[in-house]
Enzyme design. Structure first.
Site, PDB file in Angstrom:
ATOM      1  N   ILE A  81     -64.799  -7.563 -15.640  1.00 16.62           N
ATOM      2  CA  ILE A  81     -64.647  -6.340 -15.246  1.00 16.62           C
ATOM      3  C   ILE A  81     -65.566  -5.344 -16.063  1.00 16.62           C
ATOM      4  O   ILE A  81     -66.200  -4.331 -15.485  1.00 16.62           O
ATOM      5  CB  ILE A  81     -63.322  -5.924 -14.950  1.00 16.62           C
ATOM      6  CG1 ILE A  81     -62.537  -6.530 -13.808  1.00 16.62           C
ATOM      7  CG2 ILE A  81     -62.744  -4.427 -15.091  1.00 16.62           C
ATOM      8  CD1 ILE A  81     -61.150  -6.434 -13.634  1.00 16.62           C
ATOM      9  N   VAL A 126     -63.531 -11.823  -4.303  1.00 12.40           N
ATOM     10  CA  VAL A 126     -63.137 -12.673  -4.878  1.00 12.40           C
ATOM     11  C   VAL A 126     -61.830 -12.244  -5.592  1.00 12.40           C
ATOM     12  O   VAL A 126     -60.610 -13.115  -5.474  1.00 12.40           O
ATOM     13  CB  VAL A 126     -64.041 -13.099  -5.977  1.00 12.40           C
ATOM     14  CG1 VAL A 126     -63.553 -14.105  -7.155  1.00 12.40           C
ATOM     15  CG2 VAL A 126     -65.382 -13.617  -5.206  1.00 12.40           C
ATOM     16  N   LYS A 151     -52.157  -5.813 -22.414  1.00 14.17           N
ATOM     17  CA  LYS A 151     -52.859  -6.776 -22.986  1.00 14.17           C
ATOM     18  C   LYS A 151     -53.427  -6.649 -24.314  1.00 14.17           C
ATOM     19  O   LYS A 151     -54.183  -5.671 -24.562  1.00 14.17           O
ATOM     20  CB  LYS A 151     -53.914  -7.123 -22.018  1.00 14.17           C
ATOM     21  CG  LYS A 151     -54.805  -8.585 -22.712  1.00 14.17           C
ATOM     22  CD  LYS A 151     -56.077  -8.666 -21.659  1.00 14.17           C
ATOM     23  CE  LYS A 151     -56.697 -10.076 -22.548  1.00 14.17           C
ATOM     24  NZ  LYS A 151     -58.047  -9.999 -21.787  1.00 14.17           N
ATOM     25  N   ALA A 211     -66.056  -4.214  -7.939  1.00 14.85           N
ATOM     26  CA  ALA A 211     -67.257  -3.801  -8.419  1.00 14.85           C
ATOM     27  C   ALA A 211     -67.803  -2.597  -7.870  1.00 14.85           C
ATOM     28  O   ALA A 211     -68.226  -1.303  -8.112  1.00 14.85           O
ATOM     29  CB  ALA A 211     -68.263  -4.823  -8.320  1.00 14.85           C
TER      30      ALA A 211
END
Length: 498
Positions: A347, A46, A79, A17
């Site tokens: 995200i 994280v 993806k 972030a």
């Protein structure tokens, strides 16, 4: 509100972030605003947000990143969508594939023609007509500009990547653009006694970091947004029952699939995200239904390869801050709210909030109207994504646990229930103007979860039975022929690495 010209922007916290925000701000505002990022190596991130959705390409393009360098630096893979297994019932699977399905028709989406054919006995799957889905299942990928003689509109894709490596990649980019990084841990925050605006951060080293506008990327802690300016947190646990995640990397499978897997278990679900050098795994679960020991047994019993580390437990509370921006503090990432990673939106929410902040960036002072509009847009975005995620839980026919029965019986927000009812009775679904997810996304999840419409659009009656049959067959042939021309996912990645 405060009328000082905004010259100094301070970002608290690194990670994905912080460095995404720093990179974008430096690219767009670096000539007019001084940007400082404060982070401590002692504080971990994280760092399990490893799957993205297609708008990440817009972000990377805005920065001018080279895709090859990016994939190399982040151990990234392609993806094409998310495969949901055991979500509707045990043994079922469907894909939320990116991109379109079938052919674009004016006023009436392709799935209506498929519904009409299905009512007449056609047994094809809606996903037979999805280029993304068929390429994903065949483990193939290439941008369509590299495929000759296809009339298909294009393949839509995102990335899997190592979030920690992405943060490092963006850090190098941001520092080259003039962002000043200060290593240190905040021990005190000074606020103006009249306005309540944050004036500076005091570090354990004794350094003082002054700013006009502060971006809080301190994760779940919310050091500034929560502890200092006191922005409330609205919880959504009544609709999203999971409150813990357990994450562990494992060795890569031989086949690097170009899609994320989301596998439902009796009290939660498991993700599998294939990277070049490992597979990211995790289990999202409800602590009122499973102990950590039970969750670990399920996770480790379903890994695609040998674990590479000890599992990490991440407690969370789903929800958001209605005042994501309060006084002169703007919260981004986990500090602003959290929606479980079922649709890979974490995200993206950083990206959209950073973009929104640039559009609403204050000039000669922070104005209440600007703050209110930023918060309104943020709230609507979060609520739309929330509804889409709740849909996966609500629309299930599993009867094997109290967890799934409770999900099916829960009362959901009116905004979602109205969508489900309209689709079930008429076959119509409409995307709200500010909804992240397209009509095609809603169609796939509704149908994949077993919400099958009782009707289809009257326009679909405009073809004769023969024309309808020819349309479906030619589209299926076109998809299969295009997929057959694509290299394997591994071959594409190998080509991008050299």
């Amino acid at each position: 509100m405060k009328s000082t010209t905004i010259r100094n922007l301070v970002i608290l916290g690194g990670g994905t972030a912080g460095w995404m925000t720093a990179a974008l701000m430096a690219k767009v505002l670096g000539r007019v605003v001084s940007i400082t990022l404060v982070e401590s190596d002692q504080i971990g991130t994280v760092g399990v947000g490893e799957a993205t959705i297609p708008p990440i390409q817009n972000f990377n393009r805005a920065l001018g990143l080279d895709e090859r360098e990016f994939l190399q630096a982040t151990k990234g893979t392609i993806k094409l969508g998310i495969q949901f297994e055991n979500w509707s019932r045990q043994g079922t699977q469907y894909m939320h594939a990116f991109g379109g399905i079938g052919k674009n028709f004016p006023f009436c989406d392709f799935y209506n023609y498929w519904l009409r054919a299905r009512a007449a006995g056609d047994t094809s799957s809606l996903w037979d007509y999805s280029l993304n889905c068929q390429a994903a299942l065949a483990n193939r990928f290439a941008p369509l500009n590299q495929i000759p003689n296809t009339n298909l509109p294009g393949i839509s894709y995102a990335y899997h990547f190592d979030a920690g490596l992405y943060a490092q990649f963006l850090r190098r980019y941001a520092e080259e653009k003039g962002v000043k990084r200060i290593e240190g841990k905040v021990c005190d925050v000074a606020s103006n006694s009249d306005s309540g605006f944050v004036e500076n951060l005091k570090l354990e080293s004794g350094d003082i970091v002054e700013g006009d506008l502060f971006v809080d990327c301190s994760g779940f802690v919310g050091l500034l947004i929560d502890k200092v300016v006191g922005s409330e947190y609205e919880q959504w646990g009544q609709w999203l029952p999971c409150d813990r995640a357990m994450a562990v990397p494992s060795k890569s499978a031989e086949r690097i699939a170009p899609y994320t897997r989301s596998i439902a278990h009796t009290c939660g679900w498991q993700w599998q995200i294939p990277l070049q050098h490992r597979t990211g795994n995790g289990l999202v679960y409800s602590s009122s239904h499973w102990s950590d020991e039970q969750a670990q047994d399920v996770l480790f019993g379903n890994l695609p390869g040998e674990p590479l580390a000890e599992p990490r437990i991440i407690p969370f509370k789903t929800g958001h801050r209605p005042e994501q921006w309060k006084k002169n503090v703007v919260s981004l990432g986990l500090a602003s709210g959290f929606l479980e990673p079922l649709e890979s939106t974490s995200i993206h929410l950083v990206q959209s909030a950073a973009t929104r902040l640039i559009k609403c960036f204050p000039h000669r002072g922070i104005r209440e109207q600007e703050v209110a509009e930023f918060n309104r847009q943020s709230r609507v975005e979060m609520e739309r994504i929330r509804d889409f995620i709740i849909l996966h839980y609500k629309a299930n026919q599993r009867r094997d646990s109290d967890f799934w029965r409770d999900c099916e019986e829960m009362v959901v927000p009116d905004s979602l229930q109205e969508k489900i009812d309209l689709f079930r009775s008429t076959g119509k679904v409409f995307r709200d103007y500010d909804d992240l997810f397209t009509e095609v996304a809603w169609q796939q999840v509704l149908i994949g979860q077993g919400v099958l419409p009782e009707d289809h659009h009257v326009i679909a009656e405009g073809l004769s039975e023969g024309q309808l049959k020819d349309l479906l067959q030619s589209l299926k042939t076109l998809v299969q022929g295009t997929v057959a021309q694509m290299p394997s996912h591994e071959a594409f990645l190998s080509g991008r690495m050299h």
